[in-house]
Design a protein around this motif. Structure first.
Motif, mmCIF file in Angstrom:
data_model
loop_
_atom_site.group_PDB
_atom_site.id
_atom_site.type_symbol
_atom_site.label_atom_id
_atom_site.label_comp_id
_atom_site.label_asym_id
_atom_site.label_seq_id
_atom_site.Cartn_x
_atom_site.Cartn_y
_atom_site.Cartn_z
ATOM 1 N N VAL A 155 20.472 -64.092 39.668
ATOM 2 C CA VAL A 155 21.784 -63.547 39.319
ATOM 3 C C VAL A 155 21.594 -62.304 38.464
ATOM 4 O O VAL A 155 20.504 -62.057 37.934
ATOM 5 C CB VAL A 155 22.646 -64.592 38.576
ATOM 6 C CG1 VAL A 155 22.952 -65.779 39.465
ATOM 7 C CG2 VAL A 155 21.963 -65.061 37.301
ATOM 8 N N GLU A 207 27.301 -67.658 29.378
ATOM 9 C CA GLU A 207 27.839 -67.464 30.733
ATOM 10 C C GLU A 207 27.031 -68.248 31.765
ATOM 11 O O GLU A 207 27.597 -68.824 32.704
ATOM 12 C CB GLU A 207 27.851 -65.976 31.095
ATOM 13 C CG GLU A 207 29.017 -65.213 30.531
ATOM 14 C CD GLU A 207 30.341 -65.605 31.189
ATOM 15 O OE1 GLU A 207 30.339 -66.015 32.363
ATOM 16 O OE2 GLU A 207 31.380 -65.518 30.517
ATOM 17 N N GLU A 267 27.313 -58.842 36.416
ATOM 18 C CA GLU A 267 28.489 -59.527 36.955
ATOM 19 C C GLU A 267 29.517 -59.815 35.864
ATOM 20 O O GLU A 267 30.719 -59.793 36.118
ATOM 21 C CB GLU A 267 28.077 -60.850 37.620
ATOM 22 C CG GLU A 267 27.246 -60.691 38.868
ATOM 23 C CD GLU A 267 26.841 -62.039 39.444
ATOM 24 O OE1 GLU A 267 27.506 -63.053 39.122
ATOM 25 O OE2 GLU A 267 25.868 -62.088 40.205
ATOM 26 N N TRP A 268 29.068 -60.119 34.658
ATOM 27 C CA TRP A 268 30.019 -60.423 33.589
ATOM 28 C C TRP A 268 30.008 -59.392 32.463
ATOM 29 O O TRP A 268 31.050 -59.106 31.884
ATOM 30 C CB TRP A 268 29.786 -61.821 33.020
ATOM 31 C CG TRP A 268 28.378 -62.127 32.573
ATOM 32 C CD1 TRP A 268 27.813 -61.851 31.371
ATOM 33 C CD2 TRP A 268 27.370 -62.784 33.341
ATOM 34 N NE1 TRP A 268 26.509 -62.279 31.320
ATOM 35 C CE2 TRP A 268 26.203 -62.874 32.527
ATOM 36 C CE3 TRP A 268 27.319 -63.320 34.625
ATOM 37 C CZ2 TRP A 268 25.022 -63.460 32.961
ATOM 38 C CZ3 TRP A 268 26.134 -63.900 35.058
ATOM 39 C CH2 TRP A 268 25.005 -63.964 34.230
ATOM 40 N N ASN A 280 23.277 -60.066 35.246
ATOM 41 C CA ASN A 280 24.269 -60.159 34.169
ATOM 42 C C ASN A 280 25.290 -59.018 34.189
ATOM 43 O O ASN A 280 26.248 -59.024 33.419
ATOM 44 C CB ASN A 280 23.612 -60.280 32.791
ATOM 45 C CG ASN A 280 22.732 -59.104 32.409
ATOM 46 O OD1 ASN A 280 22.804 -58.025 32.986
ATOM 47 N ND2 ASN A 280 21.881 -59.320 31.412
ATOM 48 N N ARG A 283 28.127 -71.813 31.654
ATOM 49 C CA ARG A 283 29.451 -71.994 32.232
ATOM 50 C C ARG A 283 29.415 -71.915 33.756
ATOM 51 O O ARG A 283 30.100 -72.690 34.448
ATOM 52 C CB ARG A 283 30.413 -70.935 31.689
ATOM 53 C CG ARG A 283 30.746 -71.087 30.211
ATOM 54 C CD ARG A 283 31.562 -69.895 29.719
ATOM 55 N NE ARG A 283 31.991 -70.050 28.327
ATOM 56 C CZ ARG A 283 32.638 -69.102 27.651
ATOM 57 N NH1 ARG A 283 32.927 -67.943 28.236
ATOM 58 N NH2 ARG A 283 32.986 -69.315 26.394
ATOM 59 N N ARG A 284 28.635 -70.990 34.281
ATOM 60 C CA ARG A 284 28.637 -70.744 35.722
ATOM 61 C C ARG A 284 27.679 -71.646 36.495
ATOM 62 O O ARG A 284 27.971 -72.032 37.634
ATOM 63 C CB ARG A 284 28.270 -69.276 35.991
ATOM 64 C CG ARG A 284 29.299 -68.275 35.491
ATOM 65 C CD ARG A 284 28.761 -66.862 35.536
ATOM 66 N NE ARG A 284 29.732 -65.894 35.016
ATOM 67 C CZ ARG A 284 30.272 -64.905 35.733
ATOM 68 N NH1 ARG A 284 29.941 -64.747 37.005
ATOM 69 N NH2 ARG A 284 31.140 -64.085 35.188
ATOM 70 N N TYR A 285 26.510 -71.942 35.904
ATOM 71 C CA TYR A 285 25.460 -72.632 36.662
ATOM 72 C C TYR A 285 24.933 -73.884 35.973
ATOM 73 O O TYR A 285 23.971 -74.486 36.456
ATOM 74 C CB TYR A 285 24.296 -71.665 36.918
ATOM 75 C CG TYR A 285 24.725 -70.393 37.603
ATOM 76 C CD1 TYR A 285 25.017 -70.377 38.971
ATOM 77 C CD2 TYR A 285 24.859 -69.204 36.885
ATOM 78 C CE1 TYR A 285 25.419 -69.203 39.603
ATOM 79 C CE2 TYR A 285 25.263 -68.033 37.507
ATOM 80 C CZ TYR A 285 25.534 -68.043 38.862
ATOM 81 O OH TYR A 285 25.943 -66.886 39.494
#
Length: 425
Positions: free
Chosen positions: A125, A185, A129-130, A127, A188-190
């Motif tokens: 992923v 994050e 993204e957020w 970061n 929370r996401r994964y």
């Protein structure tokens, strides 16, 4: 606790990869059930270097033990720059360069980790993204209020710069906040509950653990491994010739093999544990070798480490090429090069027409990337360090001719350990 029960912690301790943990008993219990853990990698260059390999192997050990590795690309944090271990502000990269670097390094992780949708499959992923969507005022209110400036000033990445009166920009000062928020994050996401890294990241990791507790009331864990240096104190990933890159287009499998083959005697056992998957009993046998036999252990280290990154075939070709260069003797007077030598050595092209017009030896060494400039080549010639087909070059103005071609190529050597082939086409 006396001894961990989870395969992950037992493995990293046995292989010398454990340094600190925020809650060893808690992590041991979580890891026994299968834990998701991440490490972040900023994209400051088109390739990672061997210094990052310690982190990649950390993720590999986690996956081998049934955990889920998360590779976090720093598309957002690379825009800021990690001040840890730096004496000056990092050069700011453009968005285009960061994206290009990210695309270039992605494939490296696939050599060490299995990606997919399974419970223990790795994911990658970014970061960005957020982080790129954050509203500054909201971020200050929701995240910044949990961060103590007093504590931030005690972090080595900040304190050392201030003590040395070296400038530190406000954007760099914010890096540790962003890294801490990444952890929140990812949880929370994964469902990620573990952040790993080198011992120099301990303060940043602890910040993330505490931020998760304060913002979401969750139990997160931090784990570090020792910073890896050679027995002589040199930093991993750097040599006199430059960085030891992981991308094959920036450092050939042959040169990568040679880097490990040139390990100091005192480092062989430790490096076998960290950078290969060899069983510990086999490593113990190799580590016990004495005298000239230690070279067998170095060969094994080089071949196994190269196989993990470049594949078994490339590793065997590199070893065979090294054997041809160093074991079987020189190629003076030989009309051909062996197939293994040709396949294993770094190869560059030169046209027949260019050779017929007269290609200076110095320019050929620049073409083969053995030296950076004609001036550097001339200095090596004066020192007797440059050879063509194993014959020393003494004339700075010497040129290569068709008479130097052996089986379609010319072998160039800098000292005893740097070699390349100029292919004539």
């Amino acid at each position: 606790m006396t001894s961990p029960t989870s395969p992950f912690l037992r493995t990293i301790m046995a292989r010398g990869q454990f340094h600190q943990c925020t809650d060893l008993e808690g992590l041991d219990e979580a890891a026994a059930k299968g834990v998701a853990g991440y490490i972040g990698f900023d994209m400051t260059a088109p390739s990672l270097h061997v210094g990052s390999l310690t982190q990649i192997m950390f993720l590999r050990r986690l996956q081998q033990a049934g955990g889920k590795p998360i590779v976090l690309l720093g598309g957002g944090t690379t825009r800021v720059g990690d001040p840890s271990g730096k004496e000056e502000t990092r050069q700011m990269l453009s968005e285009e360069q960061i994206a290009k670097n990210a695309a270039s390094i992605r494939g490296c992780f696939e050599k060490f980790l299995t990606f997919g949708d399974g419970p223990s499959d790795a994911i990658m992923v970014d970061n960005a993204e957020w982080l790129l969507k954050l509203n500054y005022i909201d971020f200050l209110r929701d995240v910044g209020r949990h961060m103590s400036v007093n504590r931030m000033l005690t972090m080595d990445s900040v304190k050392l710069r201030l003590e040395r009166e070296q400038p530190m920009s406000f954007i760099e000062f914010n890096y540790m906040i962003l890294q801490a928020y990444d952890f929140v994050e990812l949880h929370r996401r994964y469902g990620c509950t573990l952040q790993m890294g080198g011992s120099d990241q301990w303060g940043n990791i602890v910040n993330g653990v505490e931020l998760g507790r304060r913002m979401d009331g969750v139990e997160l864990y931090g784990l570090t491994q020792p910073l890896i240096t050679t027995a002589s104190g040199a930093k991993m990933g750097k040599t006199a010739q430059g960085a030891v890159w992981l991308n094959a287009d920036m450092l050939s499998p042959f040169d990568y093999w040679q880097y490990w083959r040139n390990a100091e005697d005192a480092d062989v056992g430790r490096f076998l544990k960290i950078f290969t998957d060899l069983p510990l009993d086999e490593i113990a046998r190799l580590e016990a070798l004495q005298g000239a036999e230690i070279n067998d252990a170095k060969d094994k280290l080089a071949t196994e480490a190269t196989a993990l990154l470049h594949g078994r075939e490339a590793a065997n070709l590199a070893r065979a090429a090294a054997g041809a260069v160093f074991i079987k003797g020189s190629f003076k007077g030989s009309s051909t090069f062996t197939g293994t030598l040709s396949a294993g050595l770094p190869t560059f092209s030169v046209s027949t027409a260019e050779l017929q017009q007269g290609l200076r030896v110095a320019a050929a060494f620049v073409r083969a990337e053995l030296v950076a400039s004609n001036g550097e080549a001339k200095r090596h010639i004066a020192a007797g360090a440059l050879r063509v087909n194993d014959e020393s070059v003494s004339d700075e103005s010497a040129s290569l001719t068709s008479a130097d071609v052996r089986d379609g190529a010319i072998k160039l050597s800098l000292g005893k350990k740097k070699h390349a082939l100029l292919r004539v086409s």
